[in-house]
Structure formats: C-alpha cells, structure tokens
Motif scaffolding. Structure first.
Motif, mmCIF file in Angstrom:
data_model
loop_
_atom_site.group_PDB
_atom_site.id
_atom_site.type_symbol
_atom_site.label_atom_id
_atom_site.label_comp_id
_atom_site.label_asym_id
_atom_site.label_seq_id
_atom_site.Cartn_x
_atom_site.Cartn_y
_atom_site.Cartn_z
ATOM 1 N N PHE A 7 -2.495 -0.392 11.784
ATOM 2 C CA PHE A 7 -2.764 -1.758 11.341
ATOM 3 C C PHE A 7 -2.124 -2.008 9.980
ATOM 4 O O PHE A 7 -1.461 -3.019 9.768
ATOM 5 N N LEU A 8 -2.318 -1.078 9.050
ATOM 6 C CA LEU A 8 -1.810 -1.239 7.691
ATOM 7 C C LEU A 8 -0.283 -1.336 7.665
ATOM 8 O O LEU A 8 0.271 -2.301 7.130
ATOM 9 N N LEU A 9 0.385 -0.347 8.244
ATOM 10 C CA LEU A 9 1.845 -0.281 8.162
ATOM 11 C C LEU A 9 2.558 -1.143 9.202
ATOM 12 O O LEU A 9 3.652 -1.635 8.956
ATOM 13 N N GLY A 10 1.904 -1.319 10.348
ATOM 14 C CA GLY A 10 2.551 -2.076 11.414
ATOM 15 C C GLY A 10 2.271 -3.565 11.380
ATOM 16 O O GLY A 10 3.013 -4.356 11.964
ATOM 17 N N THR A 11 1.196 -3.956 10.710
ATOM 18 C CA THR A 11 0.816 -5.372 10.703
ATOM 19 C C THR A 11 0.657 -5.924 9.290
ATOM 20 O O THR A 11 1.398 -6.812 8.869
ATOM 21 N N LEU A 12 -0.318 -5.406 8.562
ATOM 22 C CA LEU A 12 -0.709 -6.012 7.294
ATOM 23 C C LEU A 12 0.438 -6.056 6.279
ATOM 24 O O LEU A 12 0.733 -7.115 5.718
ATOM 25 N N VAL B 45 -1.472 -3.661 -1.409
ATOM 26 C CA VAL B 45 -2.673 -3.469 -0.596
ATOM 27 C C VAL B 45 -3.410 -2.265 -1.166
ATOM 28 O O VAL B 45 -2.813 -1.213 -1.401
ATOM 29 N N ARG B 46 -4.712 -2.429 -1.386
ATOM 30 C CA ARG B 46 -5.558 -1.321 -1.842
ATOM 31 C C ARG B 46 -6.767 -1.260 -0.925
ATOM 32 O O ARG B 46 -7.471 -2.244 -0.747
ATOM 33 N N SER B 47 -6.998 -0.079 -0.375
ATOM 34 C CA SER B 47 -8.073 0.109 0.603
ATOM 35 C C SER B 47 -9.200 0.938 0.016
ATOM 36 O O SER B 47 -8.954 1.932 -0.664
ATOM 37 N N SER B 48 -10.430 0.539 0.307
ATOM 38 C CA SER B 48 -11.620 1.323 -0.026
ATOM 39 C C SER B 48 -12.388 1.524 1.271
ATOM 40 O O SER B 48 -12.797 0.550 1.915
ATOM 41 N N PHE B 49 -12.568 2.780 1.644
ATOM 42 C CA PHE B 49 -13.220 3.075 2.915
ATOM 43 C C PHE B 49 -14.729 3.163 2.728
ATOM 44 O O PHE B 49 -15.219 3.711 1.742
#
Length: 166
Positions: A130-135, A144-148
C-alpha cells in the motif's frame, strides 16, 4: 454541528435516547428501540426517520473485528504534500477514497503533516505494498511517516451526547 444548531433542531429526551441507543446497537428493530425508550413503535419510527432526514443519523453500520478478519496491522500515517493548493489536496483526497486500506483521512493542523490517515492491513507486506505501490505514488505526496498501533487502549464510535441534555 454547533450547540446552537442542535438546539434549533428541538431535540427532546426521546430523540437523545434514540441517538444513544442506536449508537450502542444500530441493528435494533424499531419495536425494540421503542420499548427501550418508552414510546410506541409508530412515533419512535417517525422520530428515527426525522433524525435521519435532519442528517443527525448519517448511516447505520456493523462494527467488524478486524483481527478476526486477518487485518492484524494498523497504523496512523502522517502525509505531507508538496503544494498547498485546492487542486493538489482534492486529487490526493480522491485517490485516497479509492483505497480500501484507509479507514479515516483527516486534513490536520498543528503538526508537520497535512493529513493523518488510519490504515489497516493484513501484515507488513500488505502495508508495504500500500505504502510503496499506492500512497507514495499519489501526485503531490512529499513525505510519509507511519506509526504502528501496538494495541488499542480505547475504541468507541459513540459521540458524547451528555452536553445536549435538557
């Protein structure tokens, strides 16, 4: 909706009880709802329809258990845009609306990001796709910064209606 707007809708205790009960269980039959709030079925149904027409009840949903469905990874993602133009934001929002992984998207202030989105995925591989292919491929996304989410501490879909008491 500001408190003055709510007051202009003339919500009484029955309306507020209907809203509270439907927040707890949107699948209640009209008969069960009427019994819980102390009205007969016909006026209860009339009130529910009026609340829907006024837009106070937008829709009724079932809340699913995402873990039992295999969606074990959740993240909050902060997204910054390269340009702050209405066209750029509109394009991003339209693209994100097509992503089934996105549960929420909010335009925000006060942080070093323009959007905060909540994403669910089956696992890290799914999230990476999702991150690399879409967002990151959406035109205008600059960072983009992600917090899980390790574990949810509090989850609710119920709005606090106590301030509306008469």
């Amino acid at each position: 909706m500001h408190n003055t707007q709510v007051n202009s809708l003339q919500l009484d205790r029955y309306d507020l009880q209907i809203l509270r009960e439907l927040q707890r269980d949107a699948g209640l039959s009209n008969q069960d709802l009427a019994e819980r709030i102390g009205l007969s079925a016909s006026p209860c149904l009339r009130r529910v329809r009026q609340l829907e027409e006024q837009g106070l009840i937008r829709r009724r949903v079932a809340i699913l258990d995402q873990r039992k469905l295999g969606l074990t990874l959740s993240a909050y993602v902060m997204v910054s845009m390269d340009k702050h133009t209405p066209d750029r934001f509109s394009h991003f929002e339209d693209a994100l609306a097509k992503c089934p992984e996105v549960l929420e998207c909010c335009l925000i202030t006060g942080m070093e990001a323009d959007y905060l989105i909540k994403v669910v995925a089956t696992d890290m591989d799914h999230y990476q796709q999702f991150l690399l292919g879409t967002l990151t491929r959406i035109e205008g996304v600059s960072s983009v910064r992600s917090s899980f989410i390790l574990r949810p501490v509090l989850e609710s879909t119920q709005l606090p209606l106590e301030h509306l008491r008469r």
